[in-house]
Design an enzyme around this catalytic site. Structure first.
Site, PDB file in Angstrom:
ATOM      1  N   CYS A 110     -26.619 -11.958  55.602  1.00 13.10           N
ATOM      2  CA  CYS A 110     -27.624 -10.900  55.620  1.00 13.10           C
ATOM      3  C   CYS A 110     -29.029 -11.492  55.777  1.00 13.10           C
ATOM      4  O   CYS A 110     -29.362 -11.973  56.853  1.00 13.10           O
ATOM      5  CB  CYS A 110     -27.485 -10.024  54.376  1.00 13.10           C
ATOM      6  SG  CYS A 110     -28.308  -8.415  54.523  1.00 13.10           S
ATOM      7  N   HIS A 219     -21.486  -8.794  53.697  1.00 13.86           N
ATOM      8  CA  HIS A 219     -21.527  -9.641  52.504  1.00 13.86           C
ATOM      9  C   HIS A 219     -20.126 -10.026  52.023  1.00 13.86           C
ATOM     10  O   HIS A 219     -19.543  -9.345  51.177  1.00 13.86           O
ATOM     11  CB  HIS A 219     -22.247  -8.908  51.372  1.00 13.86           C
ATOM     12  CG  HIS A 219     -23.724  -8.809  51.549  1.00 13.86           C
ATOM     13  ND1 HIS A 219     -24.609  -9.640  50.916  1.00 13.86           N
ATOM     14  CD2 HIS A 219     -24.473  -7.965  52.308  1.00 13.86           C
ATOM     15  CE1 HIS A 219     -25.851  -9.320  51.257  1.00 13.86           C
ATOM     16  NE2 HIS A 219     -25.790  -8.305  52.105  1.00 13.86           N
ATOM     17  N   GLU A 221     -19.334 -12.287  49.988  1.00 12.04           N
ATOM     18  CA  GLU A 221     -19.355 -12.683  48.573  1.00 12.04           C
ATOM     19  C   GLU A 221     -19.116 -11.503  47.644  1.00 12.04           C
ATOM     20  O   GLU A 221     -18.868 -11.690  46.444  1.00 12.04           O
ATOM     21  CB  GLU A 221     -20.678 -13.379  48.223  1.00 12.04           C
ATOM     22  CG  GLU A 221     -21.883 -12.488  48.022  1.00 12.04           C
ATOM     23  CD  GLU A 221     -22.532 -12.009  49.308  1.00 12.04           C
ATOM     24  OE1 GLU A 221     -23.658 -11.474  49.229  1.00 12.04           O
ATOM     25  OE2 GLU A 221     -21.937 -12.175  50.400  1.00 12.04           O
TER      26      GLU A 221
END
Length: 258
Positions: A110, A219, A221
């Site tokens: 991002c 994302h 994660e």
């Protein structure tokens, strides 16, 4: 006092510890305004590696084996997203290491992707979403290149679901650059079913020529632990679809192929 790991960390230690990945050190950079550094560090630990915090003003990278530039709004996205962070002291070290013969593995997520384009580690640029609104949703991606430092634990054509949240997520480049990315297999991820920001050719993530530097808007994660990621699709769990990013780079490191 000995700290007690969270359940997910304990499971990860059992699942991945035997692979001998704990010695791999992954640096996670924090800038003023970074939001997802702790999430990225947690993903590294869940994958079986050691997360090393790095501060944007550090003058040395230390002995890390790879670097993650996480998401957020570094410097409040003033001027352009990532434009100020590009000049942080640590970024010059990251740029040099990524371009060196050692080819340090670097992942930009991002805002990290935006910083990588501003740093010219990746071509093109990021501008505001074509609908001019912040968007947050679970996003389906297709893996277009499973041969980068961050994707070897996926397969070409595999579809994964990870969260996406951005306002300046529209990837743009001139046709010559886009054609080169396509021809060289450097489009790593593509949006499937819905283009959330107007990115050219549905591009969600790209790599440099060597494949050690990867940037993407969604994302991964946030999709690394059972029960805390995207919902199941047709009864198939999808909440750990992002974990492959972090196991991939650890596999590369341990295998001696950076």
């Amino acid at each position: 006092m000995t700290s007690i790991p969270l359940i997910g960390e304990a499971i990860a230690a059992d699942a991945y510890g035997a692979r001998g990945l704990a010695g791999a050190k992954i640096g996670v950079v924090t800038f003023p305004g970074t939001l997802d550094d702790r999430d990225a560090a947690r993903a590294v630990r869940l994958a079986g590696g050691t997360a090393v915090p790095l501060w944007h003003a550090d003058s040395e990278l230390g002995d890390v084996d790879a670097v993650i530039i996480p998401g957020g709004f570094s410097y409040g996205d003033y001027l352009r997203a990532g434009a100020i962070s590009r000049f942080a002291p640590l970024m010059s070290k990251i740029i040099d290491a990524a371009n060196s013969d050692a080819k340090l593995a670097v992942l930009g997520i991002c805002n990290g992707f935006q910083i990588l384009t501003e740093s010219h580690l990746l071509p093109g640029s990021m501008i505001k979403n074509d609908h001019l609104k912040f968007i947050c949703r679970d996003q389906t991606l297709r893996v277009e290149n499973a041969n980068t430092a961050w994707t070897v634990d996926y397969t070409d054509g595999q579809e994964i679901i990870v969260p996406l949240k951005n306002q300046d997520g529209q990837y743009i480049a001139d046709d010559k650059t886009l054609d080169a990315l396509e021809a060289e297999g450097r489009v790593v991820f593509r949006y499937v079913g819905f283009n959330p920001n107007g990115s050219r050719r549905d591009i969600a993530g790209i790599s440099n020529a060597a494949g050690n530097v990867v940037g993407l808007m969604p994302h991964p994660e946030h999709a690394v632990e059972t029960g805390f990621g995207p919902e199941s699709l047709n009864g198939e769990p999808r909440d750990t679809d992002g974990l492959g990013f972090f196991t991939s780079v650890l596999t590369k490191i341990v295998g001696g192929d950076k």
